[in-house]
Enzyme design. Sequence first.
Site, PDB file in Angstrom:
ATOM      1  N   ASP A 107      66.790  21.016  69.993  1.00 20.99           N
ATOM      2  CA  ASP A 107      68.090  21.416  69.469  1.00 20.99           C
ATOM      3  C   ASP A 107      67.989  22.826  68.913  1.00 20.99           C
ATOM      4  O   ASP A 107      67.015  23.163  68.216  1.00 20.99           O
ATOM      5  CB  ASP A 107      68.526  20.467  68.351  1.00 20.99           C
ATOM      6  CG  ASP A 107      69.797  19.720  68.696  1.00 20.99           C
ATOM      7  OD1 ASP A 107      70.804  20.399  68.926  1.00 20.99           O
ATOM      8  OD2 ASP A 107      69.778  18.483  68.739  1.00 20.99           O
ATOM      9  N   GLU A 265      76.745  22.462  73.448  1.00 20.54           N
ATOM     10  CA  GLU A 265      77.751  21.596  72.849  1.00 20.54           C
ATOM     11  C   GLU A 265      78.987  22.458  72.637  1.00 20.54           C
ATOM     12  O   GLU A 265      79.055  23.235  71.691  1.00 20.54           O
ATOM     13  CB  GLU A 265      77.270  21.025  71.510  1.00 20.54           C
ATOM     14  CG  GLU A 265      78.289  20.072  70.894  1.00 20.54           C
ATOM     15  CD  GLU A 265      77.989  19.720  69.441  1.00 20.54           C
ATOM     16  OE1 GLU A 265      78.335  18.596  69.043  1.00 20.54           O
ATOM     17  OE2 GLU A 265      77.432  20.552  68.708  1.00 20.54           O
ATOM     18  N   HIS A 337      73.912  11.138  69.817  1.00 21.50           N
ATOM     19  CA  HIS A 337      73.671  10.887  68.392  1.00 21.50           C
ATOM     20  C   HIS A 337      74.908  11.068  67.531  1.00 21.50           C
ATOM     21  O   HIS A 337      74.930  10.652  66.372  1.00 21.50           O
ATOM     22  CB  HIS A 337      72.581  11.833  67.890  1.00 21.50           C
ATOM     23  CG  HIS A 337      73.018  13.264  67.873  1.00 21.50           C
ATOM     24  ND1 HIS A 337      73.263  13.988  69.030  1.00 21.50           N
ATOM     25  CD2 HIS A 337      73.303  14.102  66.851  1.00 21.50           C
ATOM     26  CE1 HIS A 337      73.665  15.194  68.716  1.00 21.50           C
ATOM     27  NE2 HIS A 337      73.700  15.299  67.392  1.00 21.50           N
ATOM     28  N   ASP A 338      75.949  11.699  68.071  1.00 25.68           N
ATOM     29  CA  ASP A 338      77.184  11.964  67.336  1.00 25.68           C
ATOM     30  C   ASP A 338      78.324  11.044  67.738  1.00 25.68           C
ATOM     31  O   ASP A 338      79.446  11.221  67.274  1.00 25.68           O
ATOM     32  CB  ASP A 338      77.647  13.418  67.565  1.00 25.68           C
ATOM     33  CG  ASP A 338      76.966  14.404  66.636  1.00 25.68           C
ATOM     34  OD1 ASP A 338      76.456  13.976  65.579  1.00 25.68           O
ATOM     35  OD2 ASP A 338      76.930  15.601  66.970  1.00 25.68           O
TER      36      ASP A 338
END
Length: 569
Positions: A107, A265, A337-338
């Site tokens: 990330d 993203e 994960h979100d």
Amino acid sequence: MNTIKNLHPTNKKWWHDKVAYQIYPKSFLDTNGDGIGDLRGIISKLDYLKELGIDIIWLSPIYKSPFVDQGYDISDYYAIAEEFGTMEEFDELLAESKKRGISIIMDLVINHCSDKHEWFKKALADPDGEYADYFFFREGKNGNPPSNYRSYFGGSCWEPVPNSNKYYLHMFAKEQPDLNWENPTLLQKLYDMINWWLEKGLGGFRIDAIINIKKDPSFPDYEPDGDDGLVSCWEMVEHVNGVGDYLEELKKHTFEKYDAFTVGEVFNMKGDELREFIGEDGHFSSIFDFSAACLSDGKHGWYDSPSIEFKKWRETIIDSQLRNQNYGFESNIIENHDEPRGVSRFLPEYAHTPSGAKMLGTINVLLRGLPFLYQGQEIGMQNAKWNSIDEFDDISTKDQYHVAKEAGLSDEAALEACSKMSRDNARTPMQWTDGENAGFTTGTPWLKVNSNYTDINVKNQEADAHSVLNYYRKLIALRKSDEYKSLFTYGEFVPVYNDTESIMAFYRKDEAKCVLIAANFGKEPASVTLKSQAARILLSTRPDGSVQIDTTSAPKLTLDSCEAVVIEF
């Protein structure tokens, strides 16, 4: 079948035909009994991931952090959080992954850092000094913050700077001050950091919240969109132009030099910018396709989040696929994960079954674009049952609970809304076995284990030839097979039967092959007339691998509820 245009790019990249897997390290596997997953746990499961068919692993943040937002608040970009292990263990992970032909991407969180980062500490110490310009320090207006922006996590985007008449900007938590991309010294430090990781042998990055880096430095007020007198900060993001200039400079100074894979993203992208983002010379290799996930966005929060209707979902996926294949490769997800778990979010309750999980996986993995699996997706993990707001850890969930309460919902209704949409649904520990704590830890897990772990776990599915896990292995193997890899990578996406009530179907076609992927999302059997006689069954979710085709007249395919098939013509 008609001959179609050649969709092969002129510049083939190493990542075009890969399958990726996201690991949330904190919840993957704990090897030292502290209740937190670690790098040693990831290393121990590399063979499991290799057998699944994974080529790229995306690690959610493992940098040093106070973990206010689960590591997306980084206090040292050059250090591994001790909760996860050491830099030596990370180097071992890189080496062991490379032996198995797996690339590691990390990330990249460069819209903001932690308020415990050395840069921000120095900025607070001297609000008029050099480091204050690494951030956005602004004087208030008439005793109020500089503008009326609401952060993504609720409340004002502006936090007072102690012993000063200034405020600093944070679009996320107040512990996550936004970085000022107008500052060339800061930018060079970010470039140097990125290149340091790429020199280590990293395959690339997933790039977090990147559209937010472009600000309007005058920070104008906008019309409030809530009773608090504030407006969501994305309003400013959508009004400002020029983020592409930043992204091109970022690519030129870092990723491009290493042929790195990058996946952004990207929310709030303007409609005509897709080519700029993922074209052959785009800012990124790929971006995530969040179009289906956005269908459950509520107007005011999670409490008025609509349920996802099949036809709307189908239409959204089709539109996105048709649009994206003109430009490049998006990355396809059903969860991360979100987001809540895909089976729980996109399927009706009757489909919360192994068959439903296989069906949803079939569609996701065989769309055009890069498939990104999230840990536990391959065994059909589902949302957890939450009994109290106190069971949640996620900062966003706690904010949304208060939003729901302030809107007049009861405790029970507010909890139900959070249970449906919470990010913690994806963060419950990975379910390895039917033993204590699902085999995740010998200690006390940092977040509760989903109560269904005795039914849904890797150990049981390894032993079941017809399990979701073993189906995913076959599905990925088909996508990556020598015979079909080119088709599923570069072949055209052509929707079909989208006038039916319950069937999601499409062809993947190139000059040599045509393959039909079809799935019945309905509760009852459904039939369609095939365009020609089927030549070969490539995959079926039925235990015996069969397909129901009536050839007495025009060939008719019948699909049971939650059945999916892959047929070559």
